[in-house]
Design a protein around this motif. Structure first.
Motif, mmCIF file in Angstrom:
data_model
loop_
_atom_site.group_PDB
_atom_site.id
_atom_site.type_symbol
_atom_site.label_atom_id
_atom_site.label_comp_id
_atom_site.label_asym_id
_atom_site.label_seq_id
_atom_site.Cartn_x
_atom_site.Cartn_y
_atom_site.Cartn_z
ATOM 1 N N LYS A 1 42.021 56.522 42.627
ATOM 2 C CA LYS A 1 42.914 57.595 43.057
ATOM 3 C C LYS A 1 43.957 56.994 43.994
ATOM 4 O O LYS A 1 43.797 55.880 44.480
ATOM 5 N N ALA A 2 44.974 57.778 44.281
ATOM 6 C CA ALA A 2 46.035 57.281 45.155
ATOM 7 C C ALA A 2 45.452 56.911 46.519
ATOM 8 O O ALA A 2 44.525 57.577 46.997
ATOM 9 N N PRO B 1 50.652 55.203 34.097
ATOM 10 C CA PRO B 1 50.102 56.446 33.548
ATOM 11 C C PRO B 1 48.571 56.403 33.513
ATOM 12 O O PRO B 1 47.941 57.393 33.195
ATOM 13 N N HIS B 2 48.001 55.253 33.809
ATOM 14 C CA HIS B 2 46.542 55.087 33.717
ATOM 15 C C HIS B 2 45.912 55.040 35.099
ATOM 16 O O HIS B 2 46.500 54.515 36.046
ATOM 17 N N GLY C 1 40.568 55.959 48.052
ATOM 18 C CA GLY C 1 41.393 55.702 46.878
ATOM 19 C C GLY C 1 41.351 54.247 46.464
ATOM 20 O O GLY C 1 40.400 53.522 46.754
ATOM 21 N N ALA C 2 42.409 53.810 45.797
ATOM 22 C CA ALA C 2 42.381 52.535 45.092
ATOM 23 C C ALA C 2 42.582 51.311 45.984
ATOM 24 O O ALA C 2 42.260 50.197 45.588
ATOM 25 N N ARG D 1 45.472 50.649 39.352
ATOM 26 C CA ARG D 1 44.207 51.205 39.839
ATOM 27 C C ARG D 1 44.305 52.700 40.149
ATOM 28 O O ARG D 1 43.338 53.300 40.570
ATOM 29 N N TYR D 2 45.476 53.287 39.976
ATOM 30 C CA TYR D 2 45.570 54.740 40.095
ATOM 31 C C TYR D 2 46.811 55.223 39.348
ATOM 32 O O TYR D 2 47.760 54.457 39.157
ATOM 33 N N VAL D 3 46.761 56.464 38.917
ATOM 34 C CA VAL D 3 47.918 57.054 38.250
ATOM 35 C C VAL D 3 49.038 57.164 39.274
ATOM 36 O O VAL D 3 48.863 57.744 40.338
#
Lengths: 978, 169
Positions: free
Chosen positions: A356-357, A47-48, A318-319, A102-104
Motif C-alpha cells: 500500500k502507499a 497500476p500494480h 505501507g510499501a 510495491r504499491y499502486v
C-alpha cells in the motif's frame, strides 16, 4: 489610547490573512509565476500493487515534440542516494520504483516537457513490461514469514519489533479481579487538503546547488534527509515555501520524496521543473495515516479501576518505511495511559510492510489509533463489569492536584484538572438530558446510542521520541536526539516599525494574526503595527529540525518563541528609553505606542522613535543594547531523550478532552445521524478563541469523516479502490453537525504563554466517541471504522438470501474471475482466418477500441485499447501471447491488460473448423481474472462487458473476413468508432 | 459553435468580471487553466479536476459552474464572474466576504473562492435561506479546514445583512 485592551491575546481579532484570500489574491504555489523556460513534469505510476519491472520503453515518449526528458529509476539513482530509513534494517527507500513496484501509484517514470498537457500525452507513450507478483495487504498476514516479501534485504515483512515493560504489569494482571480486552482494526484514511502538492525545482551546476520552492510543511528534519539523498551539504539545498498553502493536516510532509525526484529532474534537464500533483495522484500516492491492528488487554478491579494495560500493536506503514515513520507508532508512547492513572504497562510494537502507499503525518498522528483501542476498551470494561461507562472514566481519571503527572512510559503531563473538566462537561453539556432523550428514543423503538471518550491531546513533539524505536544500545551509538527547537525573529526597521519572522510554515492556521497579537502585547503596540512573514527560506531564515507546522506546536512553541524574542527587544529598548527619560530601565513601560516612565506618563517617547535609535544614532546606545533584530531559539528542557529504561517524554504539552455524543441509526438504511455532540477542551491558555473554535470544528469534521465515511480502501490484490473524490467520501456541510464546544483553561507551566496545542484532539477523541455511541445503539462488542451503512446493516437486518440463478462471477484472491464461450462464422477459409489472427494490421482493425498493435515477435503482440465498462472508460495496454499453435486449427491467446483503472489476466482457446459453405466456424472459450478499481464494479456488469467486448472481437473478425455480422452489432461498432 | 481542430489554438473571447478578455487555447484546455495561466486570474483554484470539490466554482452566464469541467473554448462569448470580481473596489470587501472574515469562515482559503461564488449567486435568488437550505446548497463544496460551522454562520449573517441593506457585491 487608554481604551486599548490590556491584552490582544485572548481576543478573536480579525485575521490579517483573510482579505487577500477572500479576494482571490492568495499566493499559493501554483499562483506564483515561473521563470521563462520552466518545464513541467508528469509522473507515470504503477497500476500494480506488486510487480517486477521487466522493461521500460521510453523511446516513443522521448520523440514527442515538446518532451525534454523521460527519467526512470536508472537516471534518478545515478544522481541521488536512497532516502534515509528510520529503523535499523537493510532496506532502501527511493522516490521512484527501482526494479519493482510495491504499491499502486508508485512513480515509475517522470516526463519533463514544455507543458503539463504534453507531459501527460507522453505518459501514454511509455511502455512498461510488468511481471505481476502476489501482493500482501493485510498487516497480520505480513507477520507470516511464508508470505511474499516486499524488500528482499529484510527476509520478511516486519521492519521493526520492540517490547517494553513499565511498572509491574505481570503482577497487576495476576492479582486483578478481571481482565478485559479488545481487538481493533483501525483503517487507513487521510485528511486530503484541498490544495495538492506542488513544487518548482532548480539546479545550479556551477555551485552544485539546488533551489526548491515547495508547499512542504516540515518537519525540517526532513531537509537533512533530502540533502543527503541529493548528495549535497545542507547549505546547497535551498528550500523555500510559498506565502500561502492550501491546508496540510500533516499530509504535506509527504511531499519530500517528490522534492528529491524533481530536483534530480531539474538537474538532468538543466532547466527549472515545476510539478503540481493532481487529485488522483494525491489520493493514490501522497500520504495516508497508518492502519493498525491493536489488541489491548486491561487488568481491572471489580469497581472498574484499571491496574495495568497490555498493548500489542501491529502498524502497517505501507510499501516503504518513509521518514519519519515509524513515528506514527511512537508519537503517543509517553501517554499510552490516556487520561487515566495507570502505572503498569506492557507494550509490543511491530511495524510491517504491505503493498500500500507509504504512510506519514496525518492530523492526530497516532492518536486516533491509540484512543480507538483505549476508549473502546473503557466502554467494554463498563459493559463486562456491569458499570456505567461514565463511572469507569470517572474512577480512572488522573486526580486533580496530581500535576505535573509522570506517566508509566515516561511522559510528564504538564497541567490540567481532568475531574473538573469532566464534571463541567457532563453538567454544562447536558449529559443527564441526553440520557433522558435516549430513554425516550428507545421507548419508541429507535436505535439510539450514547458514547463517551476521555483523551489527552499531546502537542509539541519531542524530536527524540522516534528514537524509542531503537534499543538503548543503538541509541547510545547514534547519540541522543531530543528537543523541539522553535524560533522567532523580531526586527525593527529605520522607521521604527516591527517585523516578525517565524519558521512555522502555516497552511491556514492564522499564524500571522496570532503572532501580531503576541508581539503587540509585548511592545505595547496594536497588532496592525506588526508585520509578520511566515514563508521560509532555509538559506536566509532562522530554522531548525523541528521547524514546520505539525504536532500542534504553533501556539505553545512558536508563539512562545515570538513572545521571548519580543521580550528581548523590549528589554533593550527599555534600557535606551531609560537613558532618554532619565529613569531606571525597569521603570519603563510600553503602552499605547509609547515607552514611558511608570507613574509619570508624560515622561515618554514614541515607540517608533525609540525603535529607530539603533539604526540612526548607534552612538547613543551601548553596543550590547543595540535594538535591531532579535532571534530566539527555544527548546524546552523537559523534552529529554529516551531513558535507558525506554521512558520517553514524547510531547511537551498535554491538553485534556472529554467528549460525549448521542447518535441515532436509521433502522432501514443503517445510516448514522449525529444527534448531539459535546466536546470539552482544556488546551491551556487560549490566544485566539475564534481560531481555537475553528481548529475544533475543523478537526471534528475530519474525525466525523474518518468515523463514518472515509477509508483508503484496497482490494485483496492490493488494487486501490478509492482513487477519486467520488469514491473517497469527504463529508460536506450536509454530514457535519455543529458540535457544542466547552472549555476550561489550565495554563501549561512549560510554555512561555501557557498555551497548548488544540488542533488534533478531536481527530483522536471523536472517531471512538462515535463508535462507542454506535456500539451502544446496536449492542455490539466488535466494531471497526468507517461505520458505513453496509457495515452496520448486518447488525440491524437479518442475513440476506443470496440471489438465485445467474451466478455472478466469483471474487477470487485477485479480484473477479470471469469465464465464457461463444461462436462466430467467418466467410473466409480457416487458413485465411488463421493468417488474419496472426497479422497485427488485422488485429488493429478488429480489436474493439484499439489504437494500435505492435508486433514484438511472431507470437507476441502489444496493443493499446480504450475499453468502457459501465460508466468507467479507460485506456489499457494489452500484452498478448500466442501459444499451443496448431495451424490452422487452434491457438491459445493469453494476455495481460493493464491500465490506470485496473488490470486483467486471462487466456482463451480459439478453435477454427471448416464450415459447410467453405467458410470457418470459430469456437472460443476464455477465463480471466480482473483486478484493480474496475473489479469493484458489479460482477454481472463486468461479465456482461467482457462478453460484449469479446463478441465484438469475433464479429469484427468475421466481418473482416467477409462473413456475416449482425447489422445491430455493426452499427454499434460503427458508432463506437465515430 | 465554430468547428475546432484538436491540434490548433483557437481565439477565446469572453467577458470576465465586467471586462472583455481574450487569449488562445487548444480545444482541450480546461477553463481553470485558461483563467489561471493564460489570463493570470489565479483566484479560481483547482482542487480535484473531477467536479467534486467545488474549489473551481465560478459564475458562467449567471449560474454557478465548475470551471474544471468546462473547456476554455466553451466559454467563448460568455459572461463570467470569478472571485476577483466580488469586492466592490480594491481595499473593500463585499458583505459576504466581510461576513466570512468576521466569522472565521476560512482558514487556508483554498476552497473559499468556489464557496463564495456559489453563495453569491445563491443569496441573490434566496434572500432568507434557512440553515438547512444552506447546508444542502453547500453540499457541493468540500472544505477541509473549517468543519463548515463558521461558513454557515457567515452565510446566514450575510443573508441577514443583505436583506436589511441590499447593496450587493
Amino acid at each position: 489610547m487608554s481604551e486599548l485592551p490590556t491584552s490582544w491575546c485572548g481576543q478573536s481579532v480579525e485575521r490579517v490573512e483573510d482579505a487577500a484570500l477572500l479576494t482571490g489574491r492568495g499566493r499559493f504555489i501554483d499562483d506564483l509565476g515561473v521563470k521563462p523556460g520552466t518545464l513541467h513534469a508528469a509522473i507515470l505510476r504503477s497500476p500494480h500493487a506488486h510487480a517486477k519491472i521487466l522493461a521500460i520503453d521510453t523511446d516513443a515518449a522521448r520523440q514527442l515534440p515538446g518532451v525534454a526528458a523521460v527519467l526512470t529509476a536508472d537516471d534518478i539513482m545515478a544522481m541521488s542516494a536512497s532516502l534515509v530509513v528510520g529503523v535499523k534494517a537493510p532496506i532502501e527507500c527511493w522516490p521512484i520504483a527501482t526494479g519493482r513496484v510495491r504499491y499502486v501509484g508508485e512513480p515509475v517514470a517522470v516526463v519533463v516537457a514544455a507543458s503539463r498537457y504534453v507531459a501527460e500525452d507522453a505518459l501514454d507513450l511509455i511502455a512498461v513490461d510488468y511481471e505481476p507478483l502476489p501482493a500482501i495487504v493485510d498487516p497480520l498476514a505480513a507477520l507470516d514469514p511464508a508470505q511474499p516479501v516486499l524488500h528482499d534485504g529484510l527476509g520478511g515483512n516486519i521492519a521493526s519489533e520492540r517490547s517494553f515493560r513499565y511498572g509491574e504489569p505481570e503482577r497487576a494482571f495476576a492479582e486483578s479481579a478481571r481482565r478485559v480486552s479488545v481487538t481493533i482494526h483501525y483503517p487507513r484514511n487521510s485528511c486530503t487538503p484541498i490544495e495538492t502538492y506542488g513544487l518548482v525545482a532548480e539546479y545550479d551546476a556551477s555551485e552544485d546547488a539546488y533551489d526548491v520552492l515547495a508547499n512542504f510543511m516540515g518537519p525540517f528534519s526532513l531537509h537533512a534527509v533530502m540533502a543527503r539523498a541529493l548528495k549535497v551539504p545542507g547549505n546547497r539545498l535551498r528550500l523555500r515555501t510559498p506565502p500561502d498553502s492550501g491546508g496540510s493536516f500533516g499530509v504535506k510532509q509527504g511531499l519530500f520524496p517528490y522534492i528529491v525526484l524533481m530536483a534530480v529532474a531539474a538537474r538532468a534537464t538543466g532547466r527549472p521543473v515545476k510539478w503540481i500533483e493532481d487529485r488522483l495522484e494525491h489520493l493514490a500516492a501522497s500520504v495516508s495515516a497508518t492502519n493498525r491492528v491493536t489488541t489491548l488487554r486491561a487488568a481491572v478491579d471489580a469497581d472498574g479501576r484499571v491496574r495495568a494495560l497490555d498493548w500489542d500493536q501491529v502498524e502497517d506503514v505501507g510499501a516503504h518505511i518513509r521518514a519519519p515513520e515509524p513515528a506514527t507508532l511512537y508519537r503517543m508512547h509517553g501517554n499510552l495511559n490516556g487520561a487515566y492513572d495507570i502505572q503498569n504497562m506492557m507494550v509490543r510494537n511491530r511495524v510491517v510492510l504491505t503493498n500500500k502507499a507509504p504512510t506519514g503525518l496525518n492530523r492526530g498522528f497516532g492518536g486516533p489509533q491509540v484512543y480507538y483501542a483505549l476508549e473502546r476498551l473503557m466502554q467494554r470494561i463498563a459493559i463486562e463489569l456491569d458499570l456505567d461507562p461514565v463511572d469507569v472514566i470517572r474512577t480512572n481519571l488522573i486526580p486533580s492536584g496530581a500535576f505535573p503527572y509522570r506517566t508509566a512510559t515516561g511522559a510528564t503531563l504538564d497541567s490540567g484538572d481532568y475531574p473538573l473538566a469532566f464534571e463541567t462537561a457532563l453538567r454544562d453539556g447536558g449529559f443527564a438530558e441526553l440520557r433522558a432523550r435516549q430513554a425516550q428514543a428507545r421507548a419508541q423503538g429507535r436505535l439510539y446510542g450514547i458514547g463517551c471518550t476521555a483523551a489527552v491531546e499531546p502537542s509539541v513533539s519531542n524530536m527524540g521520541y522516534i528514537t524509542t524505536v531503537l534499543t538503548p544500545e543503538e541509541r547510545r551509538k547514534a547519540g541522543p536526539k531530543n528537543g523541539a527547537q522553535a524560533t522567532a525573529t523580531v526586527a525593527l526597521d529605520p522607521l521604527g516599525s516591527v517585523s516578525v519572522h517565524v519558521a512555522s510554515v502555516p497552511q491556514g492556521q492564522g499564524h500571522r494574526t496570532v503572532l501580531a497579537q503576541i508581539v503587540a502585547d509585548a511592545l505595547g503596540l496594536k497588532p496592525s503595527d506588526i508585520r509578520v512573514i511566515t514563508e521560509l527560506d532555509t538559506a536566509r531564515d532562522a530554522w531548525s529540525i523541528a521547524s514546520g507546522n505539525y504536532s500542534s506546536r504553533f501556539a505553545a512553541a512558536v508563539g512562545g518563541a515570538a513572545h521571548l524574542a519580543a521580550g528581548k527587544i523590549k528589554a533593550k529598548l527599555a534600557s535606551i528609553a531609560a537613558a532618554q527619560l532619565n529613569v531606571a530601565a525597569n521603570a519603563i513601560e510600553f503602552v499605547g505606542g509609547r515607552a514611558r516612565a511608570q507613574g509619570n506618563p508624560d515622561n515618554s517617547v514614541a515607540f517608533s522613535r525609540l525603535a529607530a535609535t539603533s539604526h540612526w544614532s548607534p552612538s547613543l546606545v551601548p553596543e550590547e543594547n543595540h535594538a535591531l533584530r532579535e532571534t530566539v531559539f527555544w527548546s524546552p528542557p523537559e523534552l529529554a531523550p529516551p531513558t535507558d529504561e525506554d521512558g520517553i517524554n514524547s510531547s511537551l504539552c498535554h491538553g485534556f478532552i472529554f467528549d460525549f455524543c448521542g447518535v441515532e441509526i436509521d433502522r432501514v438504511t443503517g445510516a448514522v445521524r449525529i444527534d448531539k455532540y459535546v466536546t470539552m477542551h482544556d488546551c491551556g491558555r487560549i490566544l485566539h478563541p475564534g481560531m481555537v473554535a475553528g481548529q475544533i470544528t475543523g478537526g471534528f469534521a475530519h474525525a466525523v469523516g474518518a468515523a463514518l465515511y472515509e477509508e483508503y480502501a484496497y482490494g485483496a490484490d492490493g488494487s486501490f479502490l478509492t482513487g477519486t473524490f467520488a469514491d473517497y467520501l469527504v463529508p460536506t456541510a450536509m454530514e457535519i453537525p455543529s458540535p457544542v464546544i466547552l472549555h476550561i483553561e489550565t495554563p501549561s507551566p512549560y510554555t512561555p504563554l501557557g498555551a497548548k496545542g488544540v488542533g488534533e484532539g478531536n481527530c483522536m477523541s471523536t472517531p471512538v466517541c462515535l463508535a462507542n455511541a454506535v456500539a451502544d445503539a446496536l449492542g455490539v462488542a466488535a466494531i471497526d471504522l468507517p461505520l458505513t451503512p453496509a457495515k452496520l446493516g448486518i447488525h440491524i437486518h437479518p442475513a440476506e438470501h443470496a440471489p438465485a440463478a445467474q451466478p455472478a462471477p466469483a471474487k477470487t484472491s485477485k479480484g473477479r474471475a470471469l469465464h465464457g464461450s461463444g461462436q462466430a462464422q467467418a466467410a473466409a477459409a480457416p487458413a485465411d482466418v488463421w493468417r488474419m489472427l496472426l497479422d497485427p494490421r488485422t488485429l488493429e482493425a478488429i480489436i474493439p477500441g484499439c489504437h494500435g498493435v505492435e508486433k514484438i515477435s511472431d507470437t507476441h503482440f502489444r496493443a493499446d485499447v480504450t475499453l468502457g465498462v459501465g460508466p468507467v472508460t479507460g485506456r489499457y495496454r494489452a500484452d498478448i501471447k500466442l501459444s499451443d499453435l496448431d495451424a490452422p486449427r487452434a491457438v491459445t491467446l493469453s494476455g495481460i491488460v493493464t491500465g490506470a483503472l485496473g488490470d486483467a489476466q486471462g487466456a482463451g482457446r480459439i478453435t477454427l473448423s471448416p464450415a459447410d459453405n467453405g467458410g470457418t466456424l470459430l469456437t472460443y472459450d476464455y477465463e480471466a481474472e480482473i483486478g484493480g478499481k474496475v473489479a469493484s464494479i458489479g460482477g454481472r456488469l463486468l461479465g456482461g462487458a467482457a462478453k460484449v467486448v469479446i463478441g465484438q472481437f469475433f464479429a469484427a473478425l468475421a466481418r473482416h473476413s467477409g462473413g456475416p455480422a449482425s447489422p445491430g452489432l455493426l452499427a454499434r461498432l460503427f458508432g463506437r468508432r465515430a | 459553435m465554430p468547428r475546432l481542430s484538436a491540434d490548433r489554438r483557437h481565439r477565446v473571447r469572453f467577458t470576465l468580471n465586467g471586462r472583455a478578455v481574450e487569449a488562445d487555447a487548444e480545444p482541450r484546455m480546461l477553463l481553470t487553466d485558461f483563467l489561471r495561466h493564460e489570463l493570470g486570474q489565479t483566484g479560481t483554484h483547482v482542487g480535484c479536476e473531477h467536479g467534486v470539490c467545488g474549489a473551481c466554482t465560478i459564475e458562467i452566464d449567471g449560474m454557478p459552474a465548475r470551471a474544471c469541467l468546462t473547456l476554455a473554448v466553451q466559454a467563448d462569448g460568455a459572461t463570467i464572474r470569478t472571485v476577483e470580481g466580488l469586492a466592490p473596489r480594491p481595499g473593500r470587501l463585499s458583505v459576504l466576504q466581510e461576513a466570512f472574515r468576521r466569522h472565521h469562515a476560512l482558514q487556508c482559503g483554498f476552497c473559499t473562492a468556489g464557496i463564495l461564488m456559489s453563495l453569491d449567486t445563491y443569496l441573490r435568488s434566496h434572500a432568507a435561506p434557512s440553515e438547512t437550505d444552506l447546508r444542502e446548497f453547500l453540499g457541493g463544496h468540500l472544505c477541509r479546514c473549517t468543519g463548515y460551522t463558521p461558513i454557515l454562520a457567515a452565510a446566514l449573517d450575510a443573508a441577514k445583512l443583505l436583506r436589511e441593506a441590499p447593496v450587493h457585491a
